[in-house]
Design a protein around this motif. Structure first.
Motif, short mmCIF file in Angstrom:
data_model
loop_
_atom_site.label_atom_id
_atom_site.label_comp_id
_atom_site.label_asym_id
_atom_site.label_seq_id
_atom_site.Cartn_x
_atom_site.Cartn_y
_atom_site.Cartn_z
N ALA A 92 13.20 -43.33 -3.09
CA ALA A 92 12.36 -43.68 -4.24
C ALA A 92 11.95 -42.47 -5.05
O ALA A 92 11.53 -42.60 -6.20
N ARG A 93 12.06 -41.29 -4.46
CA ARG A 93 11.64 -40.07 -5.14
C ARG A 93 12.63 -39.65 -6.22
O ARG A 93 12.30 -38.88 -7.11
N TYR A 94 13.85 -40.19 -6.16
CA TYR A 94 14.94 -39.68 -6.97
C TYR A 94 15.43 -40.72 -7.98
O TYR A 94 15.72 -41.85 -7.61
N GLY A 95 15.55 -40.28 -9.22
CA GLY A 95 15.97 -41.20 -10.27
C GLY A 95 17.42 -41.03 -10.70
O GLY A 95 17.95 -41.87 -11.42
N TYR A 96 18.04 -39.97 -10.25
CA TYR A 96 19.42 -39.69 -10.66
C TYR A 96 20.28 -39.42 -9.42
O TYR A 96 19.85 -38.69 -8.52
N TRP A 97 21.47 -40.01 -9.44
CA TRP A 97 22.36 -39.94 -8.28
C TRP A 97 23.78 -39.61 -8.71
O TRP A 97 24.24 -40.05 -9.77
N GLY A 98 24.48 -38.86 -7.85
CA GLY A 98 25.90 -38.63 -8.08
C GLY A 98 26.72 -39.77 -7.49
O GLY A 98 26.17 -40.72 -6.92
N GLN A 99 28.04 -39.66 -7.64
CA GLN A 99 28.94 -40.70 -7.15
C GLN A 99 29.27 -40.55 -5.68
O GLN A 99 29.80 -41.46 -5.07
N GLY A 100 29.00 -39.38 -5.13
CA GLY A 100 29.21 -39.18 -3.71
C GLY A 100 30.51 -38.47 -3.37
O GLY A 100 31.47 -38.48 -4.15
N THR A 101 30.52 -37.85 -2.21
CA THR A 101 31.72 -37.22 -1.68
C THR A 101 31.82 -37.57 -0.19
O THR A 101 30.81 -37.54 0.52
N MET A 123 15.36 -31.89 -5.50
CA MET A 123 16.74 -32.33 -5.37
C MET A 123 17.03 -32.54 -3.89
O MET A 123 16.42 -31.90 -3.03
N GLY A 124 17.97 -33.44 -3.63
CA GLY A 124 18.22 -33.76 -2.23
C GLY A 124 19.63 -34.22 -1.97
O GLY A 124 20.40 -34.52 -2.90
N TRP A 125 19.95 -34.25 -0.69
CA TRP A 125 21.22 -34.80 -0.22
C TRP A 125 20.92 -36.00 0.67
O TRP A 125 20.05 -35.94 1.54
N GLY A 175 15.24 -35.60 -8.70
CA GLY A 175 14.01 -36.25 -9.11
C GLY A 175 13.34 -35.42 -10.18
O GLY A 175 13.20 -34.20 -10.03
N THR A 176 12.92 -36.07 -11.26
CA THR A 176 12.34 -35.34 -12.38
C THR A 176 10.88 -35.68 -12.63
O THR A 176 10.26 -35.09 -13.52
N ILE A 177 10.34 -36.61 -11.85
CA ILE A 177 8.97 -37.04 -12.05
C ILE A 177 8.15 -36.71 -10.81
O ILE A 177 8.54 -37.08 -9.70
N PRO A 178 7.03 -36.02 -10.95
CA PRO A 178 6.19 -35.75 -9.78
C PRO A 178 5.76 -37.05 -9.14
O PRO A 178 5.38 -38.01 -9.81
N THR A 179 5.84 -37.10 -7.81
CA THR A 179 5.55 -38.32 -7.08
C THR A 179 5.01 -37.96 -5.70
O THR A 179 5.25 -36.86 -5.21
N LEU A 180 4.30 -38.90 -5.10
CA LEU A 180 3.81 -38.69 -3.74
C LEU A 180 4.80 -39.19 -2.69
O LEU A 180 4.54 -39.11 -1.50
N GLN A 188 18.73 -37.43 -19.54
CA GLN A 188 19.72 -37.96 -18.62
C GLN A 188 20.31 -36.81 -17.79
O GLN A 188 20.65 -35.78 -18.33
N VAL A 189 20.40 -37.03 -16.50
CA VAL A 189 20.93 -36.01 -15.60
C VAL A 189 22.19 -36.55 -14.96
O VAL A 189 22.20 -37.64 -14.38
N GLN A 190 23.27 -35.81 -15.08
CA GLN A 190 24.51 -36.19 -14.40
C GLN A 190 24.76 -35.22 -13.25
O GLN A 190 24.57 -34.01 -13.41
N LEU A 191 25.17 -35.78 -12.13
CA LEU A 191 25.39 -35.00 -10.92
C LEU A 191 26.79 -35.26 -10.40
O LEU A 191 27.21 -36.42 -10.30
#
Length: 126
Positions: A111-120, A34-36, A99-104, A1-4
Protein backbone atom coordinates in the motif's frame (compact mmCIF):
# COMPACT_ATOMS: atom_id res chain seq x y z
CA UNK A 1 4.14 9.55 -13.61
CA UNK A 2 6.96 7.21 -12.69
CA UNK A 3 8.04 4.37 -14.94
CA UNK A 4 10.17 1.57 -13.56
CA UNK A 5 12.03 -1.05 -15.58
CA UNK A 6 13.60 -4.04 -13.89
CA UNK A 7 16.43 -6.17 -15.22
CA UNK A 8 18.94 -8.74 -14.02
CA UNK A 9 16.73 -11.73 -13.34
CA UNK A 10 17.67 -15.22 -14.46
CA UNK A 11 18.12 -18.84 -13.48
CA UNK A 12 20.75 -19.87 -10.95
CA UNK A 13 21.53 -22.79 -8.73
CA UNK A 14 21.07 -22.64 -5.00
CA UNK A 15 23.87 -20.69 -3.39
CA UNK A 16 24.32 -18.46 -6.41
CA UNK A 17 23.96 -14.71 -6.76
CA UNK A 18 22.06 -12.25 -8.89
CA UNK A 19 21.92 -8.47 -9.00
CA UNK A 20 18.64 -6.88 -9.95
CA UNK A 21 18.43 -3.34 -11.28
CA UNK A 22 15.50 -0.98 -11.53
CA UNK A 23 15.79 2.07 -13.76
CA UNK A 24 13.42 4.91 -12.89
CA UNK A 25 12.15 7.46 -15.41
CA UNK A 26 12.30 10.26 -12.85
CA UNK A 27 14.76 11.59 -10.32
CA UNK A 28 14.46 9.12 -7.46
CA UNK A 29 15.25 11.95 -5.06
CA UNK A 30 11.62 12.89 -5.71
CA UNK A 31 10.39 9.62 -4.22
CA UNK A 32 9.79 8.90 -0.56
CA UNK A 33 10.74 5.26 -0.65
CA UNK A 34 11.56 2.49 -3.08
CA UNK A 35 11.32 -1.23 -2.64
CA UNK A 36 11.62 -4.71 -4.05
CA UNK A 37 8.75 -7.17 -3.87
CA UNK A 38 8.38 -10.72 -5.10
CA UNK A 39 5.56 -13.04 -5.97
CA UNK A 40 6.08 -16.78 -6.13
CA UNK A 41 3.79 -19.28 -7.83
CA UNK A 42 0.37 -19.19 -6.19
CA UNK A 43 1.64 -16.81 -3.51
CA UNK A 44 0.77 -13.26 -2.58
CA UNK A 45 3.15 -10.46 -3.39
CA UNK A 46 5.50 -9.88 -0.47
CA UNK A 47 7.95 -7.17 0.44
CA UNK A 48 11.60 -8.18 0.25
CA UNK A 49 13.55 -4.98 0.89
CA UNK A 50 12.93 -1.25 0.97
CA UNK A 51 14.91 1.94 1.27
CA UNK A 52 13.85 5.38 2.38
CA UNK A 53 15.13 7.62 -0.39
CA UNK A 54 16.22 10.41 1.92
CA UNK A 55 18.43 9.12 4.69
CA UNK A 56 18.99 5.69 3.20
CA UNK A 57 17.31 3.67 5.95
CA UNK A 58 16.85 0.10 4.77
CA UNK A 59 14.35 -2.55 5.79
CA UNK A 60 14.45 -6.27 4.98
CA UNK A 61 12.11 -9.20 5.27
CA UNK A 62 13.35 -11.69 7.84
CA UNK A 63 13.67 -14.34 5.13
CA UNK A 64 16.37 -12.38 3.27
CA UNK A 65 18.28 -10.62 6.03
CA UNK A 66 22.00 -11.19 5.72
CA UNK A 67 21.66 -12.41 2.12
CA UNK A 68 20.11 -9.52 0.18
CA UNK A 69 21.24 -5.90 0.01
CA UNK A 70 19.17 -3.02 -1.37
CA UNK A 71 20.93 0.11 -2.58
CA UNK A 72 20.29 3.13 -4.76
CA UNK A 73 22.33 5.28 -7.11
CA UNK A 74 20.65 8.67 -7.21
CA UNK A 75 22.98 9.87 -9.98
CA UNK A 76 21.74 7.07 -12.24
CA UNK A 77 18.18 6.99 -10.85
CA UNK A 78 18.61 3.27 -10.34
CA UNK A 79 17.65 0.91 -7.53
CA UNK A 80 19.54 -2.33 -6.97
CA UNK A 81 19.01 -5.60 -5.15
CA UNK A 82 22.09 -7.74 -4.62
CA UNK A 83 21.01 -11.28 -3.86
CA UNK A 84 23.53 -13.74 -2.47
CA UNK A 85 23.09 -17.23 -1.11
CA UNK A 86 19.96 -17.75 -3.18
CA UNK A 87 17.57 -20.50 -2.17
CA UNK A 88 14.84 -22.29 -4.16
CA UNK A 89 12.24 -20.48 -2.04
CA UNK A 90 13.53 -17.18 -3.44
CA UNK A 91 12.06 -18.14 -6.80
CA UNK A 92 9.49 -15.70 -8.13
CA UNK A 93 8.79 -12.58 -10.11
CA UNK A 94 10.59 -9.63 -8.59
CA UNK A 95 9.04 -6.18 -8.83
CA UNK A 96 10.46 -2.75 -8.22
CA UNK A 97 8.18 -0.18 -6.62
CA UNK A 98 8.28 3.52 -5.88
CA UNK A 99 6.31 5.52 -3.36
CA UNK A 100 5.98 9.27 -3.78
CA UNK A 101 3.55 10.15 -1.00
CA UNK A 102 4.51 10.21 2.68
CA UNK A 103 2.53 7.53 4.48
CA UNK A 104 2.46 5.64 7.77
CA UNK A 105 2.26 2.33 5.93
CA UNK A 106 5.16 -0.02 6.78
CA UNK A 107 8.10 0.06 4.41
CA UNK A 108 7.36 -3.44 3.09
CA UNK A 109 3.63 -2.93 2.63
CA UNK A 110 2.37 -2.81 -0.96
CA UNK A 111 0.00 0.00 0.00
CA UNK A 112 2.98 2.30 0.44
CA UNK A 113 3.84 2.20 -3.25
CA UNK A 114 1.95 3.77 -6.13
CA UNK A 115 4.21 2.83 -9.01
CA UNK A 116 5.31 -0.64 -10.09
CA UNK A 117 7.54 -2.16 -12.72
CA UNK A 118 6.63 -5.14 -14.89
CA UNK A 119 8.90 -7.50 -13.00
CA UNK A 120 11.88 -9.72 -13.70
CA UNK A 121 11.85 -13.48 -13.14
CA UNK A 122 14.24 -15.16 -10.71
CA UNK A 123 14.45 -18.95 -10.68
CA UNK A 124 16.60 -20.84 -8.20
CA UNK A 125 17.11 -24.58 -8.62
CA UNK A 126 18.25 -26.96 -5.90
Amino acid sequence: QVQLVESGGGSVQAGGSLRLSCAASVDIDNTVSMGWFRQGPEKEREGVAAILTHGGLTVYADSVKGRFTISQDTTQNTLYLQMNGLKPEDTGMYFCAAGTIPTLDPALATARYGYWGQGTQVSVSS
